[in-house]
Design a protein around this motif. Structure first.
Motif, PDB file in Angstrom:
ATOM      1  N   HIS A   1      91.885  58.084 117.533  1.00  0.00           N
ATOM      2  CA  HIS A   1      92.885  57.892 118.581  1.00  0.00           C
ATOM      3  C   HIS A   1      92.164  57.766 119.921  1.00  0.00           C
TER       4      HIS A   1
ATOM      5  N   VAL B   1      94.518  52.931 118.247  1.00  0.00           N
ATOM      6  CA  VAL B   1      94.341  53.710 117.030  1.00  0.00           C
ATOM      7  C   VAL B   1      93.633  52.828 116.003  1.00  0.00           C
TER       8      VAL B   1
ATOM      9  N   VAL C   1      90.808  58.412 110.978  1.00  0.00           N
ATOM     10  CA  VAL C   1      91.629  57.750 111.987  1.00  0.00           C
ATOM     11  C   VAL C   1      91.165  58.180 113.379  1.00  0.00           C
TER      12      VAL C   1
ATOM     13  N   THR D   1      89.674  58.658 104.204  1.00  0.00           N
ATOM     14  CA  THR D   1      90.344  58.035 105.348  1.00  0.00           C
ATOM     15  C   THR D   1      89.995  58.756 106.636  1.00  0.00           C
TER      16      THR D   1
ATOM     17  N   THR E   1      91.954  52.825 112.056  1.00  0.00           N
ATOM     18  CA  THR E   1      91.920  53.508 110.767  1.00  0.00           C
ATOM     19  C   THR E   1      90.884  52.873 109.847  1.00  0.00           C
TER      20      THR E   1
END
Length: 572
Positions: free
Chosen positions: A187, A112, A185, A183, A114
């Protein structure tokens, strides 16, 4: 040529040709005087930079461009989450933040990542750039009609392999989250410590959904960089870029953007480009090329002119030319035969065939001889500069060929220094001294690529080459030596069909590392370990030479791109 599966299948010729097209590394050092400089000796804004190229800047859409590494011109218009460090040589092989505040925050297992966006980012129309725009820009790159970009996001993102883009799938990718406008993110389906390198790919360029025009977006993509597109003729044959009034240098310390205008003119013959740059008359005095190298004859001419020889960038790009073996084809199933050929190779004659020592350096390692790749010096089968035929003959006898043997070497008929008939002939002469008769089989370039990259048709011995999408051992070793990337029904690059669990496991372990320096050391050690199996014979790492106009100043050429960075030059 690109098949819908693992990275090795799709890096294909797109990666390799892109690397060469952009390859002209130089460490000439920044020049802050003369034209292009203010009275205090510093580069000044103003003027027009002309780019003289062979190949048109086709598919000028961030979804369709392959890498930012080769995307010198696109990088002026498209900003990405991260970017290359705009400095000379080895320092330029580092990744730095671009739209993002840093290189990303990984989870403990690097699955992950970010990112947070800088404040004050805007497009050419003054509208704000959001994390949702970056997510959408990535998603549209999955659409079939916008294919051509790098494959990594499709391969790395959870659900990426089954996603068809926003035009068909309105739900989007769940593996990309945007909890707020600043933001984003990601995965991933497996640990990827080199995600900051991937984030330099043009697919992370923000694209607002409201401005997306599908395949027509390339005509006027919304700029997030220092320049905007004001003219795109004949699919990138003539591209005119002018200043983006809403670009802020405060959010973009990497791009200097000195010229007022960038005028890209393509479709030119290589010899014409080099002649014009050498003459440096009129607008050609403030011109560069991002895809045309100098050859031996042209270098000789420039070397006789002191005023012109200084206007040539020299250096290195991460690239290796090598002999490839197919161990499934006799007699190359015998390691001693592969070792014998490794000893018999005369690298001095190969380098001469490639244009001489000014254009090629002898290679005994598969990884390029640069720190960022994790270069670890080794020479498992020392042949010296001109080969070791005696040792080669001894190994052939041990392999059961006391009277020598006959083999076929496949090469391309294309007139380049990678797989050319001249290099094949040099190898033929060298191996003859060790009792190895080499029959040459030249193929037209497309036939050559289709043959050597087919698991079913791959010959036993052929000339090959590889360049990485970013300066690391990962995209260099994994496509060629990871057994899980062997492709039976498409483009295959694991020519030695190596499927060694210890190698595969080590690749996975290195991919977990977010410390890029530590990872580089492990890549170098892995290269040395694989080299013992003699699945390839490294021949040379190319040295690139590229001319630029006499009034082009502030020269910066990194080991990442190998291209004179037009985001740094001044021309006024």
């Amino acid at each position: 040529m690109r098949q819908p599966s693992v990275i090795a299948r799709r890096v294909a010729a797109a990666s390799v040709s892109l690397v060469l097209a952009s390859g002209a590394a130089a460490c000439a050092g920044p020049k802050d005087n003369d034209a292009g400089s203010g009275g205090d000796g510093k580069p000044a804004k103003g003027g027009t930079l002309t780019v003289l190229n062979r190949d048109p800047q086709v598919d000028f859409d961030p979804a369709r461009l392959y890498t930012s590494g080769g995307g010198n011109v696109p990088s002026l218009v498209f900003r990405t989450l991260t970017t290359r460090n705009r400095e000379d040589g080895a320092e330029g092989a580092k990744v730095v933040p671009d739209l993002a505040t840093d290189l990303g925050t990984p989870s403990k297992n690097a699955t992950v990542w970010t990112y947070h966006l800088k404040k004050g980012l805007t497009y050419e129309d003054g509208s704000p750039i959001t994390s949702g725009d970056i997510k959408y820009g990535i998603e549209r790159s999955f659409a079939a009609e916008l294919s051509g970009g790098a494959p990594y996001l499709r391969d790395w993102l959870i659900g990426g392999a089954d996603y068809d883009g926003p035009y068909k799938d309105k739900e989007g990718l769940d593996s990309i989250e945007t909890p707020d406008d600043s933001t984003i993110v990601f995965h991933l389906n497996k640990p990827e410590g080199e995600f900051p390198f991937l984030a330099t790919q043009t697919q992370t360029t923000p694209v607002p959904k409201s401005k997306d025009k599908g395949t027509k977006y390339e005509n006027h993509p919304l700029s997030s960089g220092p320049y905007k597109v004001v003219k795109n003729e004949n699919d990138g044959e003539r591209l005119r870029l002018e200043r983006n009034p809403h670009w802020s240098a405060k959010t973009d310390p990497e791009r200097k953007a000195y010229p007022d205008v960038i005028d890209v003119r393509s479709g030119l013959d290589s010899s014409v480009i080099n002649q014009r740059l050498a003459a440096s008359q009129g607008t050609d005095a403030t011109a560069v090329t991002t895809d045309t190298n100098l050859g031996p004859a042209e270098l000789a001419k420039l070397g006789g002119k002191d005023d012109q020889a200084a206007n040539v960038g020299t250096g290195h790009f991460g690239y290796t030319n090598y002999l490839a073996f197919n161990p499934k084809v006799k007699p190359f199933d015998n390691p001693k035969v592969r070792q014998a050929i490794s000893y018999a190779v005369d690298r001095s004659s190969v380098i001469n065939a490639a244009g001489g020592s000014s254009l090629a350096e002898a290679a005994t390692t598969y990884l390029p001889n640069q720190k960022s790749f994790g270069y670890t010096k080794y020479d498992h089968f020392p042949a010296g500069e001109s080969g070791n035929p005696k040792k080669a003959e001894e190994l052939l006898k041990e392999a059961g060929y006391k009277d020598g043997l006959t083999v076929t070497l496949v090469h391309s008929n294309a007139k380049d220094f990678e797989t050319s008939p001249e290099i094949a002939t040099a190898l033929q002469d060298a191996l003859k001294k060790a009792g190895i008769t080499v029959k040459l089989k030249g193929l037209e370039d497309n036939d050559y690529k289709d043959t050597v990259h087919s698991a079913k048709k791959e010959p036993g011995l052929f000339l090959a080459h590889w360049g990485a999408d970013w300066p690391s051992g990962g995209p260099f070793l994994a496509p060629i030596f990871d057994g899980r990337q062997i492709v039976q029904d498409g483009y295959n690059f694991n020519s030695g069909f190596l499927n060694d669990k210890s190698v595969n496991d080590e690749i996975d372990e290195i991919n977990k590392l977010t410390d890029l320096k530590a990872a580089a050391k492990r890549w170098g050690a892995l290269d040395k370990k694989i080299g013992e199996q003699a699945l390839t014979v490294p021949l040379f790492h190319p040295v690139y030479k590229r001319a630029y106009g006499k009034d082009v100043k502030n020269i910066v050429i990194s080991d990442w791109t190998g291209v004179l960075d037009i985001s740094q030059v001044a021309v006024k």
